[in-house]
Scaffold this motif. Structure first.
Motif, PDB file in Angstrom:
ATOM      1  N   ALA A  73      22.848   2.388 -35.069  1.00  0.00           N
ATOM      2  CA  ALA A  73      23.706   2.488 -33.775  1.00  0.00           C
ATOM      3  C   ALA A  73      22.808   2.792 -32.788  1.00  0.00           C
ATOM      4  N   ALA A  77      25.719  -0.305 -29.294  1.00  0.00           N
ATOM      5  CA  ALA A  77      26.730  -0.424 -30.122  1.00  0.00           C
ATOM      6  C   ALA A  77      27.560   0.694 -30.037  1.00  0.00           C
ATOM      7  N   LEU A  81      31.564   0.447 -29.633  1.00  0.00           N
ATOM      8  CA  LEU A  81      32.394   1.181 -30.713  1.00  0.00           C
ATOM      9  C   LEU A  81      33.426   2.166 -30.197  1.00  0.00           C
ATOM     10  N   TYR A 120      34.046  -2.827 -36.357  1.00  0.00           N
ATOM     11  CA  TYR A 120      33.191  -1.745 -36.334  1.00  0.00           C
ATOM     12  C   TYR A 120      31.920  -2.383 -37.179  1.00  0.00           C
ATOM     13  N   SER A 122      30.507  -5.434 -37.408  1.00  0.00           N
ATOM     14  CA  SER A 122      29.888  -6.064 -36.510  1.00  0.00           C
ATOM     15  C   SER A 122      28.960  -5.366 -35.510  1.00  0.00           C
ATOM     16  N   PHE A 123      29.521  -4.357 -35.206  1.00  0.00           N
ATOM     17  CA  PHE A 123      28.786  -3.645 -34.083  1.00  0.00           C
ATOM     18  C   PHE A 123      27.823  -2.580 -34.728  1.00  0.00           C
ATOM     19  N   LEU A 124      28.154  -2.081 -35.973  1.00  0.00           N
ATOM     20  CA  LEU A 124      27.093  -1.285 -36.413  1.00  0.00           C
ATOM     21  C   LEU A 124      25.900  -2.126 -37.392  1.00  0.00           C
ATOM     22  N   THR A 125      26.067  -3.208 -37.762  1.00  0.00           N
ATOM     23  CA  THR A 125      25.215  -3.788 -38.904  1.00  0.00           C
ATOM     24  C   THR A 125      23.832  -4.048 -38.357  1.00  0.00           C
ATOM     25  N   TYR A 253      28.912  -9.202 -27.714  1.00  0.00           N
ATOM     26  CA  TYR A 253      28.018  -8.186 -28.080  1.00  0.00           C
ATOM     27  C   TYR A 253      27.066  -8.565 -28.933  1.00  0.00           C
ATOM     28  N   THR A 254      27.431  -9.820 -29.794  1.00  0.00           N
ATOM     29  CA  THR A 254      26.308 -10.400 -30.674  1.00  0.00           C
ATOM     30  C   THR A 254      25.362 -11.191 -29.825  1.00  0.00           C
ATOM     31  N   ARG A 257      22.929  -9.110 -28.572  1.00  0.00           N
ATOM     32  CA  ARG A 257      22.034  -8.278 -29.476  1.00  0.00           C
ATOM     33  C   ARG A 257      21.073  -9.362 -30.099  1.00  0.00           C
ATOM     34  N   TYR A 492      14.868   1.173 -31.319  1.00  0.00           N
ATOM     35  CA  TYR A 492      15.730   0.501 -32.490  1.00  0.00           C
ATOM     36  C   TYR A 492      15.028   0.164 -33.667  1.00  0.00           C
TER      37      TYR A 492
END
Lengths: 501, 137, 116
Positions: A73, A77, A81, A120, A122-125, A253-254, A257, A492
């Protein structure tokens, strides 16, 4: 830091318990709503922690990175979330008030929970194959929700949605295979390290294009957006609201990322391409919206157009531009969901989504009209609401980056967005119903408690739009934090690879 | 279906299939097998019985609500990960406990609970599909 | 060997895309299935074509003592096959329902979402 798994296991546990109580929908409603609400609380705590202490990571099962799967996170992310879980709570409240017995028989509550697990997750992984699995969880839940109502329109919309999205999943999978062949790992932080050490970056850019196709399809960018206006206006209003708010934004988001962590070798090409895609998306969406008369179809084309703004902001690759894109993302999730919920209320009051068959709502319900107007003007970008600041940040970033044509197009498309919103407000709220048209309100429309309770989630989201407008500097500081973490992913990478939990 | 051969064969094979599916489930961690393969073999057993003898007889043999089974399996799978949360470790960390049983040791573990959950989910899903297809006809 | 596999993957993918561009939605679903299989083969090819042992550790030892095949692509392909099978099953059910409701399998006739 086990807090990171809570947003994923709480909705999954709620889905499992809902399936255990399959025969009693009343209990399912309570379990499902408590799942959504508890995950919202855990996300708030996670948000506070990450904003104060930096990115956190957890290695699931004790297997260390880069071999094991990990959840990470960072600021981006956690912002996504928070907003998505807020929207999830509001839409869930709305769907409880607009009880739909046929949908509940088909498992509306467990499917909503598994949709949230997919979002969730997808955001956290922190692992691209786990991202694929989360995408598929989200996709299957959305298929099932879309086709649950089982009418002609819904099944056709479900087929068109499914056809293109499945192709996008296969492209994503192909990209994962090729990326694994090049780098030998599927861990995102490890990929960031390995891709910068490649001696042949041209192959990496080619793989990046595969991912851009897959995520562009998910995010409804040009030229992959045609599934969105074909399917988002078919399901019941609560479901189309949650789709509008969550699914395409996961795609954006992806894109953010992947193209800030992994594919940064050839920024001159990839990010310029993203800007061009964004501009064309903006224009394509707005041209599509001009000729429509169904409220939800107009709003669906607007989703496409607003995705263009976010892609432009990200592609310009300066701190203020990326921060503007994230601010736009947050504002858009809230405003768009609110507009879809309001369209559901219009349908309940007057029985139709078509602008020729509704009218005069301002006379009946002035407060509801004001709530709609707040979200609509927020979307179009009128000060002091959130959309104004979102557009101002992007315009300033564009001018600082030396792109006058892009800025001109952004303002031009914003004008047309305003025209569409005014069109909806005028025809549905201001003008009386046309001559000879009979309104058929849905059953229960004369029950004031149902309609008033449906206003609660709409009211909450409208208040958030206003608060984001007045508190824009604070929110923008958060977005700048997320943007700086994207431009320099060392925090990160250190959270994942440098020891940790 | 009115085939005597199929009816008798299905009736004889059903216990064998089920024991084989449990065998696959229990050996899954160290050798080929596991919850998914065991679940598929178990549901193949019930599907064969259903095709041979009809859905009503299958309902007499298998009268568990299949969606409840999916929920139970999912619940067990998630629960197996939460044991490690109480020990302060990451989620889904495998906890093994060796139980001495006369001269053997039985190894109990959280991956076994996870596999049992997967087993129930697979049987539940395949039987739901089977029952809904049969009732459609 | 790797180039032969790459050519085969390309042919299956091309066949899948050709079917996806047909008017009949049944052919579209077949094309989607073919594309899925081609992608699974692509993941398989990306792991390298080696003739090593299966990646299983001996019961007595603690580490892998010989050259083994890469287990991660095997796990990825397995997961992808299972997910693809589930999605395809759902697609076929939607296809069946479309035919039941509309009596048409021609995409040019399925225009209700655009006209409403």
């Amino acid at each position: 830091m086990n807090l990171l798994v809570l947003p994923i296991i709480i909705p999954l546990l709620a889905a499992a318990v809902c399936l255990l109580f399959w025969k009693t929908p009343a209990l399912q409603r309570w379990i499902s709503f408590s799942g959504t609400f508890l995950s919202f609380i855990s996300i708030c705590i996670l948000f506070w922690h990450v904003v104060n202490y930096g990115p956190v990571a957890i290695h699931i099962g004790g297997w260390q990175a880069p071999i094991g799967i990990n959840l990470v996170a960072d600021a981006l992310a956690v912002i996504m979330l928070l907003v998505c879980s807020l929207v999830g709570v509001c839409v869930h409240l709305y769907s409880i008030f607009t009880r739909n017995e046929t949908l509940e028989k088909f498992g509306h509550h467990p499917l909503l929970q598994t949709l949230l697990v997919g979002v969730y997750g997808s955001f956290l992984t922190g692992d691209i194959f786990n991202l694929y699995v989360s995408f598929e969880i989200m996709l299957i839940s959305s298929f099932a929700l879309l086709s649950a109502a089982n009418g002609k329109l819904q099944i056709e919309g479900a087929f068109k949605y499914m056809a293109l999205n499945l192709f996008g999943s296969f492209m994503f999978l192909a990209g994962i295979g090729i990326l694994y062949g090049m780098a030998g790992t599927v861990n995102m932080a490890d990929l960031a390290v390995k891709m910068s050490a490649l001696d042949d970056p041209s192959m990496a850019t080619a793989t990046g294009m595969l991912f851009l196709v897959a995520f562009g399809l998910k995010a409804a960018a040009f030229p992959f957006f045609s599934w969105l206006p074909a399917s988002y206006h078919t399901p019941p209003s609560a479901i189309s609201a949650i789709f509008a708010g969550l699914l395409t934004k996961v795609g954006v988001y992806t894109v953010m990322r992947f193209f800030s962590l992994i594919f940064v070798q050839n920024i001159g090409f990839t990010h310029e391409l993203i800007v061009v895609m964004g501009v064309l998306t903006m224009i394509a969406g707005i041209i599509g919206a001009v000729g429509q008369y169904d409220i939800r179809k107009i709003l669906s084309f607007h989703i496409v157009s607003q995705i263009g703004y976010m892609l432009i902001g990200f592609g310009m690759w300066t701190e203020i531009a990326i921060a503007g894109a994230i601010f736009y993302l947050v504002h858009n999730i809230i405003a768009k969901t609110n507009l879809f919920l309001a369209a559901g209320v219009i349908n309940r009051l007057q029985g139709s989504y078509h602008l020729d068959y509704v009218g005069g709502i301002y006379r009946q319900r002035p407060y509801f009209s004001i709530l709609f107007l707040i979200s609509a003007l927020g979307l179009a970008g009128i000060p002091p609401l959130s959309g104004f600041f979102a557009k101002i940040f992007l315009i300033k970033a564009g001018l600082l980056d030396g792109r006058p044509i892009v800025v001109f197009l952004m303002v031009f498309v914003g004008l047309f967005t305003l025209i569409s919103m005014i069109k909806i407000f005028e025809k549905a709220f201001w003008k009386p119903v046309k001559e000879g048209v009979e309104i058929q309100p849905l059953p229960g429309a004369d029950n004031p408690s149902v309609i008033n309770s449906m206003m609660i989630p709409i009211g909450i989201l409208a208040v958030v739009v206003v608060l984001m407008g007045f508190g824009a500097p604070i929110v923008f500081e958060l977005c700048k934090l997320a943007a700086s973490q994207m431009l320099d992913p060392s925090a990160y990478i250190h959270a994942v690879l440098g020891g940790g939990f | 279906m009115n085939s005597l051969l199929l009816t008798v064969t299905a009736r004889v094979l059903l216990p064998g299939f089920l024991i084989f599916s449990l065998f696959l489930l229990l050996r899954g961690h160290d050798l080929p097998g596991g919850g998914f393969a065991g679940g598929l073999v178990g549901s193949a057993a019930f599907a064969l019985f259903g095709i041979a003898n009809g859905v009503e007889k299958l309902r007499e043999v298998f009268n568990i609500d299949t969606i409840w089974l999916i929920g139970l399996g999912l619940f067990l799978a998630i629960l197996s990960g939460t044991f490690s949360l109480f020990l302060g470790d990451p989620y889904l960390l495998a906890i093994w406990y060796e139980l001495p049983f006369f001269e053997y040791t039985i190894k109990l573990s959280t991956p076994l609970i996870f596999d049992i959950g997967v087993y129930f989910v697979v049987i539940g899903v395949v039987m739901t599909i089977f029952f809904s297809l049969q009732e459609d006809n | 060997m790797q180039s032969a596999l790459a050519i085969v993957i390309g042919i299956i993918f091309a066949a899948g895309v050709f079917l996806m561009l047909r008017r009949n939605i049944v052919k579209f679903v077949f094309g989607l299935a073919l594309v899925g299989q081609a992608v699974n083969l692509a993941i398989f090819a990306s792991s390298g074509m080696t003739r090593y042992h299966a990646p299983l550790i001996h019961p007595e030892s603690l580490y892998l003592s010989y050259q083994s095949a890469d287990p991660l692509p095997q796990a990825m392909i397995l997961t992808a096959i299972v997910i693809g099978f589930g999605l395809l099953a759902f697609t076929i059910i939607i296809l069946l329902r479309t035919f039941q409701l509309f009596d048409e399998v021609d995409t040019d006739e399925l225009q209700m979402v655009d006209k409403s």
